[in-house]
Design a protein around this motif. Structure first.
Motif, short mmCIF file in Angstrom:
data_model
loop_
_atom_site.label_atom_id
_atom_site.label_comp_id
_atom_site.label_asym_id
_atom_site.label_seq_id
_atom_site.Cartn_x
_atom_site.Cartn_y
_atom_site.Cartn_z
N THR A 57 0.87 -0.90 0.02
CA THR A 57 0.10 0.16 -0.05
C THR A 57 0.95 1.15 -0.07
OG1 THR A 57 -1.86 0.92 1.07
CG2 THR A 57 -0.31 0.05 2.66
N THR A 170 -8.87 -1.07 -0.93
CA THR A 170 -7.90 0.08 -0.34
C THR A 170 -8.98 1.22 -0.19
OG1 THR A 170 -6.18 1.31 -0.99
CG2 THR A 170 -7.38 0.73 -2.77
N GLY A 206 -5.66 -2.31 2.52
CA GLY A 206 -4.51 -1.49 2.63
C GLY A 206 -4.98 -0.21 2.20
N THR A 229 0.62 -5.46 9.44
CA THR A 229 1.66 -4.60 9.11
C THR A 229 2.18 -3.97 10.50
OG1 THR A 229 0.36 -2.89 8.19
CG2 THR A 229 1.43 -4.32 6.79
N TYR A 246 -1.49 1.22 6.48
CA TYR A 246 -1.62 0.06 6.97
C TYR A 246 -1.93 -1.11 6.03
CZ TYR A 246 -2.32 2.69 11.58
OH TYR A 246 -2.06 3.64 12.29
N ILE A 247 -1.86 -2.49 6.28
CA ILE A 247 -2.54 -3.40 5.34
C ILE A 247 -3.09 -4.31 6.55
CG2 ILE A 247 -2.20 -5.35 3.76
CD1 ILE A 247 0.28 -3.89 2.85
#
Length: 290
Positions: A57, A170, A206, A229, A246-247
Motif C-alpha cells: 500500500t 483500499t 490497505g 503490518t 496499514y495493511i
C-alpha cells in the motif's frame, strides 16, 4: 535532435535499466529458481520467497509530491521488489493539475500491462481524484463505493478488487475529521462483512487511514480487521513520525501465513524520500490453497 526527443530517449533508457534490474530481483512465477536467480536475489534489499504473494500500500501523492511526474521512479521501486498488487492512494484522473493523465492506467501500462481498478472519490480540476489498485493478476470482480463526506474535508472512496484466491481493497480516510473517519471506517466494516464475511478467500485492506495505531479509528477498524503490518512510522517520508498507512485482514475465519511485513525505507532504483510524502508498506503472505 530536439530537447523533447532527447528527454524521451533518456527516460526510455532509464526505464529499460530499471526493468533489467527488476528481472534480476524477481523469482520466476513458474515455481523454480535457478542458481543464477538465487544469486541475484541476494543482491535485492527485499528478496521475495517462493510461493509468496506480495501486497503493497502506497500513498503516491499524485506522482508529483516532491518530484514532478515521478512515474518511472515509483514504478521502478514497485518492480524492484516484485510486488504482485499495489494499493495506491491520491490519484488524479485526467485533471489539469497533472497534465490530463489518467494516472492509474498510465502506471499499469508502465508496469507491463497490469490490471487496474480505479475509484473516483470526487470531481477535481476538470477530471477526478481518487484511489485504486494495480495488480499483476486480472481481477474477477471489481467495485467501488463512495464514502460519506459528512464533516470531513472531502469525499472518500473504497475500492475493491477480487482475484481468484484473495480479495484486496483500499481506502484513504478523511484527514481532517476524526468523527467522519469513524463513520467511514464503520461503513467499510459493514460493506466488507456483507460482501465477504462468509467468503473462503482471505480479504485484505490497505491504505492511508490518516489515523495512528492508538486512535479510535483503528479500534473501530479492528473490530472487523486484524492489522498485519507493523506500527513503524510511514509519514512523512523525509521525517517519519507517524504510522498512518496499514495493511490488514478481514476477520472472516480464513487464515493465511504472514511471511514478512515492513515499512520500506530504502530502494536501489529510487529515493523513496523524494517519491512521495508517505513510505510504502509491504506485506508478504502465503495464501491458503484452494
Amino acid at each position: 535532435m530536439n530537447l523533447n526527443s532527447s528527454k524521451q530517449r533518456i527516460s526510455a533508457l532509464l526505464l529499460s535499466m530499471i526493468l533489467i534490474f527488476t528481472a534480476a530481483c524477481a523469482i520466476g512465477r513458474s515455481g523454480t529458481e535457478s542458481k543464477s536467480d538465487s544469486g541475484r536475489q541476494e543482491k535485492c534489499l527485499y528478496p521475495k520467497k517462493q510461493g509468496v504473494t506480495r501486497i503493497v500500500t502506497y500513498n503516491v501523492g499524485v506522482f508529483n509530491k516532491y518530484v514532478r511526474n515521478d512515474y518511472p521512479m515509483i514504478v521502478g521501486m514497485m518492480q524492484e521488489i516484485a510486488a504482485d498488487a499495489v494499493c495506491m492512494n491520491e490519484l488524479d484522473s485526467c485533471t489539469t493539475r497533472t497534465g490530463g493523465v489518467f494516472q492509474l492506467g498510465h502506471v499499469a501500462e508502465l508496469m507491463g500491462g497490469w490490471d487496474y481498478n480505479y475509484g473516483a472519490a470526487m470531481p477535481y480540476a476538470g477530471g477526478k481524484y481518487g484511489i485504486g489498485i494495480v495488480s499483476r493478476e486480472k481481477a474477477v470482480r471489481t467495485f467501488s463505493v463512495v464514502l460519506e463526506k459528512g464533516a470531513g474535508a472531502e469525499s472518500r472512496v473504497l475500492v475493491v478488487s477480487e482475484f481468484e484466491n484473495f480479495v484486496l481493497a483500499t481506502t484513504h480516510l478523511d484527514h481532517v475529521s476524526a468523527e467522519q473517519q469513524l463513520v467511514q471506517a464503520a461503513t467499510i466494516n459493514r460493506i466488507m462483512q456483507e460482501e465477504y464475511g462468509t467468503s473462503d478467500k482471505p480479504v485484505f485492506l490497505g491504505g492511508d487511514m490518516n489515523a495512528t495505531p492508538d486512535s479510535e479509528t483503528l479500534r473501530t477498524l479492528q473490530t472487523a480487521w486484524k492489522v498485519l503490518t507493523p506500527g513503524d512510522a510511514t509519514f512523512s517520508s523525509r521525517n517519519p513520525e507517524s504510522c498512518i498507512d496499514y495493511i490488514m485482514q478481514l476477520r472472516n475465519g480464513v487464515s493465511c501465513k504472514v511471511v514478512k511485513a515492513r515499512v520500506l525505507k530504502e530502494f536501489r532504483s529510487g529515493n523513496v524520500r523524494d517519491a512521495s510524502d508517505h513510505l510504502p508498506v509491504m506485506l508478504d503472505v502465503i495464501l491458503p490453497e484452494k
